[in-house]
Motif scaffolding. Structure first.
Motif, PDB file in Angstrom:
ATOM      1  N   GLY A 132      -7.277   7.938  -5.440  1.00 50.57           N
ATOM      2  CA  GLY A 132      -6.403   8.507  -4.477  1.00 50.57           C
ATOM      3  C   GLY A 132      -7.037   8.225  -3.059  1.00 50.57           C
ATOM      4  O   GLY A 132      -6.744   8.348  -1.967  1.00 50.57           O
ATOM      5  N   TYR A 138       1.218   7.178  -6.216  1.00 46.50           N
ATOM      6  CA  TYR A 138       0.023   8.249  -6.528  1.00 46.50           C
ATOM      7  C   TYR A 138       0.460   9.822  -6.314  1.00 46.50           C
ATOM      8  O   TYR A 138       0.208  10.517  -7.088  1.00 46.50           O
ATOM      9  CB  TYR A 138      -1.137   7.642  -5.628  1.00 46.50           C
ATOM     10  N   ARG A 139       1.369   9.682  -5.058  1.00 44.18           N
ATOM     11  CA  ARG A 139       1.583  11.291  -4.766  1.00 44.18           C
ATOM     12  C   ARG A 139       2.557  11.848  -5.721  1.00 44.18           C
ATOM     13  O   ARG A 139       2.472  12.875  -6.009  1.00 44.18           O
ATOM     14  CB  ARG A 139       2.081  11.272  -3.383  1.00 44.18           C
ATOM     15  N   GLU A 158       0.813  -1.207  -0.110  1.00 42.22           N
ATOM     16  CA  GLU A 158       0.156  -0.036   0.213  1.00 42.22           C
ATOM     17  C   GLU A 158       0.723   1.287   0.044  1.00 42.22           C
ATOM     18  O   GLU A 158       0.553   2.177  -0.726  1.00 42.22           O
ATOM     19  CB  GLU A 158      -1.018   0.086   1.316  1.00 42.22           C
ATOM     20  N   GLU A 160       0.709   4.137  -2.703  1.00 40.21           N
ATOM     21  CA  GLU A 160       0.405   5.388  -2.395  1.00 40.21           C
ATOM     22  C   GLU A 160       1.547   6.495  -2.823  1.00 40.21           C
ATOM     23  O   GLU A 160       1.432   7.756  -3.355  1.00 40.21           O
ATOM     24  CB  GLU A 160       0.174   5.445  -0.901  1.00 40.21           C
ATOM     25  N   SER A 177      -8.481   4.805  -0.215  1.00 42.16           N
ATOM     26  CA  SER A 177      -8.511   3.822   0.136  1.00 42.16           C
ATOM     27  C   SER A 177      -9.811   3.503   0.659  1.00 42.16           C
ATOM     28  O   SER A 177     -10.616   4.162   1.297  1.00 42.16           O
ATOM     29  CB  SER A 177      -7.629   3.497   1.328  1.00 42.16           C
TER      30      SER A 177
END
Length: 326
Positions: free
Chosen positions: A213, A141-142, A134, A138, A215
């Motif tokens: 974006g 994504y950022r 995860e 993440e 969870s």
């Protein structure tokens, strides 16, 4: 629903249920598996063979193709998905990573659990690796605008799956009037969700830009104690007064070492969830299958599939020792 969906894996219990639901809602579904799926694949689904952890295969898979959503059911470690960021960034509008609610710290600092509850699992290997995966995604994504959605199922079952560690052995022992060991005092709270309910909550998240974006804990269904779970299975099996014997997780782990990690770091803790985000993203969802109904379906399935009714004699002997010597 007119979306193109790619499942990386997804031939297991909840993946199969999700594929059926997606097709029922009009989606075009392709699944990729390394071998022939053990569960029947719904008519209308395109099947491909390949290893989604192999960079060369993934590159050939995405060439000239684009999907509204790609769902990874078989990512367990960061190394399983590290090549997917580059491969799928421009090949899909949404990359859905199937994680688990077991990523949350035990004991949970505050109930109910939300998506922002602390994630921490230093010992339980499966959950520890999911946390790391995860975090890796993440960061993509950022930093790289990777269109990530994390979905966390909890304890999901269907008619083929008895949602207790002792499985059919417990059913046979209850029917024979023998004791069945339950960890702790049997009163910690747990949540079970039927795979068909999971699928109906999950599929509307696919192609849903509001979920990018985010969870999402896909958790619902019955909230039960572990005693209630055993008693409901007993009732479905025609046992009115089963003998439930309570022993500490530590004592059980001595006799059944394979259960030690999951009991200590998962099952022994009360787990209650806030589902506000799921209800906001999928406002029409409500669970349909109670565990009472689910338990009856389980017993019916096992009664009609004799080969599935295996009794673990080693486990049964361990239960006898735990009962005789508290």
């Amino acid at each position: 629903m007119s979306t193109r969906i790619l499942f990386l894996g997804g031939a297991g219990m909840i993946g199969s249920a999700a594929a059926r639901e997606a097709v029922a809602q009009g989606a075009e579904v392709t699944i990729v598996t390394r071998s022939e799926p053990r569960r029947p694949v719904t008519d209308g689904i395109t099947q491909l063979r390949g290893d989604v952890r192999d960079a060369a295969f993934v590159a050939s898979l995405v060439e000239g193709r684009r999907w509204d959503a790609v769902v990874n059911w078989v990512g367990f470690t960061p190394s399983d998905v590290e090549g997917h960021v580059d491969a799928f960034r421009d090949a899909t509008a949404q990359y859905v990573f199937i994680s688990t609610c077991s990523v949350f710290a035990r004991p949970v600092p505050s109930l109910p659990i939300t998506e922002s509850s602390p994630r921490k699992q230093p010992v339980f290997g499966y959950a520890r690796d999911k946390v790391a995966t995860e975090v890796f995604l993440e960061e993509a994504y950022r930093s790289d605008d990777f269109p990530l959605t994390i979905v966390r199922p909890f304890h999901t079952y269907d008619s083929t799956t008895i949602p207790i560690l002792s499985g059919w052995t417990a059913i046979e022992r209850m029917r024979a009037g023998q004791g069945v060991v339950v960890h702790g005092d049997g009163t910690s709270l747990w949540s079970l969700m039927h795979s068909s309910d999971f699928a109906r909550a999950f599929v509307p998240l696919l192609g849903n830009q509001h979920a990018i974006g985010e969870s999402v804990n896909v958790v619902s269904g019955d909230i039960l104690t572990w005693d209630q779970i055993h008693l409901t299975l007993a009732a479905a099996a025609g046992v009115r007064s089963p003998r439930l014997v309570h022993r500490s997780s530590e004592s059980i782990a001595v006799e059944v070492p394979g259960w030690g990690e999951v009991l200590e770091h998962d099952f022994r803790h009360t787990m209650l969830f806030d589902t506000s985000k799921l209800r906001r993203l999928v406002p029409d969802f409500a669970p349909r299958v109670s565990f009472s109904q689910g338990a009856r379906d389980i017993i019916e399935h096992y009664e009609t599939h004799p080969d599935a009714r295996g009794v673990d004699e080693t486990l049964s002997a361990a239960f006898d020792r735990l009962i005789e010597h508290p």
